[in-house]
Design a protein around this motif. Structure first.
Motif, PDB file in Angstrom:
ATOM      1  N   UNK A 100      -6.686   8.433  10.941  1.00  0.00           N
ATOM      2  CA  UNK A 100      -5.485   7.717  10.509  1.00  0.00           C
ATOM      3  C   UNK A 100      -5.541   7.293   9.051  1.00  0.00           C
ATOM      4  N   UNK A 101      -6.735   7.014   8.536  1.00  0.00           N
ATOM      5  CA  UNK A 101      -6.814   6.695   7.115  1.00  0.00           C
ATOM      6  C   UNK A 101      -6.403   7.906   6.277  1.00  0.00           C
ATOM      7  N   UNK A 102      -6.838   9.084   6.709  1.00  0.00           N
ATOM      8  CA  UNK A 102      -6.477  10.316   5.999  1.00  0.00           C
ATOM      9  C   UNK A 102      -4.970  10.559   6.088  1.00  0.00           C
ATOM     10  N   UNK A 103      -4.423  10.473   7.316  1.00  0.00           N
ATOM     11  CA  UNK A 103      -3.005  10.761   7.509  1.00  0.00           C
ATOM     12  C   UNK A 103      -2.124   9.733   6.804  1.00  0.00           C
ATOM     13  N   UNK A 104      -2.512   8.472   6.894  1.00  0.00           N
ATOM     14  CA  UNK A 104      -1.730   7.431   6.227  1.00  0.00           C
ATOM     15  C   UNK A 104      -1.766   7.600   4.704  1.00  0.00           C
ATOM     16  N   UNK A 105      -2.915   7.974   4.165  1.00  0.00           N
ATOM     17  CA  UNK A 105      -3.016   8.179   2.717  1.00  0.00           C
ATOM     18  C   UNK A 105      -2.061   9.278   2.257  1.00  0.00           C
ATOM     19  N   UNK A 106      -2.019  10.366   3.021  1.00  0.00           N
ATOM     20  CA  UNK A 106      -1.105  11.465   2.679  1.00  0.00           C
ATOM     21  C   UNK A 106       0.346  11.027   2.835  1.00  0.00           C
ATOM     22  N   UNK A 107       0.630  10.274   3.897  1.00  0.00           N
ATOM     23  CA  UNK A 107       1.999   9.812   4.133  1.00  0.00           C
ATOM     24  C   UNK A 107       2.456   8.847   3.042  1.00  0.00           C
ATOM     25  N   UNK A 108       1.549   8.010   2.565  1.00  0.00           N
ATOM     26  CA  UNK A 108       1.892   7.076   1.475  1.00  0.00           C
ATOM     27  C   UNK A 108       2.197   7.856   0.193  1.00  0.00           C
ATOM     28  N   UNK A 109       1.405   8.883  -0.084  1.00  0.00           N
ATOM     29  CA  UNK A 109       1.697   9.727  -1.241  1.00  0.00           C
ATOM     30  C   UNK A 109       3.072  10.375  -1.136  1.00  0.00           C
ATOM     31  N   UNK A 110       3.404  10.829   0.073  1.00  0.00           N
ATOM     32  CA  UNK A 110       4.727  11.415   0.320  1.00  0.00           C
ATOM     33  C   UNK A 110       5.815  10.362   0.128  1.00  0.00           C
ATOM     34  N   UNK A 111       5.552   9.144   0.602  1.00  0.00           N
ATOM     35  CA  UNK A 111       6.525   8.055   0.452  1.00  0.00           C
ATOM     36  C   UNK A 111       6.813   7.777  -1.024  1.00  0.00           C
ATOM     37  N   UNK A 112       5.767   7.727  -1.815  1.00  0.00           N
ATOM     38  CA  UNK A 112       5.953   7.467  -3.246  1.00  0.00           C
ATOM     39  C   UNK A 112       6.790   8.579  -3.886  1.00  0.00           C
ATOM     40  N   UNK A 113       6.492   9.832  -3.534  1.00  0.00           N
ATOM     41  CA  UNK A 113       7.212  10.955  -4.134  1.00  0.00           C
ATOM     42  C   UNK A 113       8.675  10.987  -3.710  1.00  0.00           C
ATOM     43  N   UNK A 133      -9.124   2.956  14.012  1.00  0.00           N
ATOM     44  CA  UNK A 133      -8.062   3.043  13.013  1.00  0.00           C
ATOM     45  C   UNK A 133      -6.673   2.803  13.606  1.00  0.00           C
ATOM     46  N   UNK A 134      -6.624   2.184  14.792  1.00  0.00           N
ATOM     47  CA  UNK A 134      -5.363   1.720  15.369  1.00  0.00           C
ATOM     48  C   UNK A 134      -5.383   0.211  15.588  1.00  0.00           C
ATOM     49  N   UNK A 135      -6.432  -0.444  15.120  1.00  0.00           N
ATOM     50  CA  UNK A 135      -6.595  -1.880  15.352  1.00  0.00           C
ATOM     51  C   UNK A 135      -5.864  -2.691  14.279  1.00  0.00           C
ATOM     52  N   UNK A 136      -5.414  -3.904  14.635  1.00  0.00           N
ATOM     53  CA  UNK A 136      -4.661  -4.722  13.680  1.00  0.00           C
ATOM     54  C   UNK A 136      -5.397  -4.941  12.359  1.00  0.00           C
ATOM     55  N   UNK A 137      -6.711  -5.145  12.419  1.00  0.00           N
ATOM     56  CA  UNK A 137      -7.447  -5.403  11.180  1.00  0.00           C
ATOM     57  C   UNK A 137      -7.450  -4.182  10.254  1.00  0.00           C
ATOM     58  N   UNK A 138      -7.432  -2.979  10.841  1.00  0.00           N
ATOM     59  CA  UNK A 138      -7.342  -1.765  10.029  1.00  0.00           C
ATOM     60  C   UNK A 138      -5.984  -1.691   9.345  1.00  0.00           C
ATOM     61  N   UNK A 139      -4.928  -1.931  10.105  1.00  0.00           N
ATOM     62  CA  UNK A 139      -3.572  -1.878   9.546  1.00  0.00           C
ATOM     63  C   UNK A 139      -3.419  -2.914   8.434  1.00  0.00           C
ATOM     64  N   UNK A 140      -3.963  -4.101   8.660  1.00  0.00           N
ATOM     65  CA  UNK A 140      -3.882  -5.168   7.653  1.00  0.00           C
ATOM     66  C   UNK A 140      -4.548  -4.738   6.348  1.00  0.00           C
ATOM     67  N   UNK A 141      -5.747  -4.163   6.448  1.00  0.00           N
ATOM     68  CA  UNK A 141      -6.467  -3.759   5.243  1.00  0.00           C
ATOM     69  C   UNK A 141      -5.789  -2.569   4.565  1.00  0.00           C
ATOM     70  N   UNK A 142      -5.255  -1.630   5.360  1.00  0.00           N
ATOM     71  CA  UNK A 142      -4.537  -0.500   4.774  1.00  0.00           C
ATOM     72  C   UNK A 142      -3.302  -0.992   4.027  1.00  0.00           C
ATOM     73  N   UNK A 143      -2.640  -1.989   4.573  1.00  0.00           N
ATOM     74  CA  UNK A 143      -1.476  -2.541   3.879  1.00  0.00           C
ATOM     75  C   UNK A 143      -1.872  -3.166   2.548  1.00  0.00           C
TER      76      UNK A 143
END
Length: 219
Positions: A100-113, A133-143
């Motif tokens: 999910x860190x990999x997929x989210x990183x790519x999705x964020x790049x797509x969002x910016x573009x 990578x589905x836990x609340x603490x992961x989402x919080x740090x990714x945000x």
């Protein structure tokens, strides 16, 4: 003009519900699916059909080359798919390292573009015991990271992070969604196996909602 958002869309129940929630909330979703070398591509076919029906922009991105680095999962390697309840220790063999860190990183790049402000994904409480990578603490740090990783801040949105799959299905049924348009089974055969952890959790959600799963099962 509707706010643009990226929805990580696997073709399964959770992301199907998230996609429709984004639409119901008045967003303009751009669906993003990944071929990361998973055991089968059936869920991607389901995703493509739904996006075509909804006239939602949809990209399927092939990142299967990452398996040279992040193997060892029953979803990507020649390892037997475990059967039984979703929270059994055996289900940990379905973890794809850092997925999910990999997929989210790519999705964020797509969002910016695309000048989108948010990335939606379908993590829920039933995933917490198995997928770090589905836990609340992961989402919080990714945000935290996604707020500063680019000139434009992108928010990670997880509408169902703290609820069960049963509750996700409840929300979807209330929206009138047809879950026959989703694929959950870890196996990619003609019918869902009904035995793997993903099928077991899905069927449990339908039982809890006193509803019948429209998907065909082998047994």
């Amino acid at each position: 003009m509707s706010e643009k958002v990226i929805v990580i869309y696997s073709g399964g129940m959770d992301s199907f519900t998230v996609l429709h929630k984004a639409l119901a909330d008045g967003k303009k979703p751009y669906a993003l699916s990944f071929n990361y070398g998973q055991r089968h591509k059936k869920e991607l076919d389901y995703a493509a059909r739904v996006c075509d029906e909804l006239n939602v922009p949809h990209k399927i991105v092939d990142i299967s080359a990452i398996n040279a680095l992040v193997g060892g999962s029953a979803l990507t390697d020649d390892i037997d798919v475990p059967e039984g309840h979703y929270e059994e220790p055996s289900m940990k063999t379905t973890v794809v390292p850092n997925r999910n860190m990999i997929l989210l990183s790519l999705a964020v790049g797509y969002a910016v573009s695309e000048e989108a402000t948010k990335v939606y994904y379908g993590a829920h409480s039933g995933d917490h015991a198995i997928y770090p990578d589905c836990r609340p603490e992961f989402v919080e740090k990714m945000n935290d990271v996604c707020a500063i990783a680019n000139y434009e801040a992108v928010e990670i949105v997880t509408p169902y992070l703290k609820v069960s799959k049963t509750a996700i299905l409840t929300a979807g049924l209330q929206m009138g969604l047809n879950y026959g348009k989703t694929w959950t089974c870890y196996n990619g055969r003609e019918k869902a196996c009904g035995k793997c952890g993903a099928c077991q959790e899905r069927l449990e959600a339908f039982r809890d909602n006193q509803a019948t799963d429209p998907l065909a099962y082998e047994a």
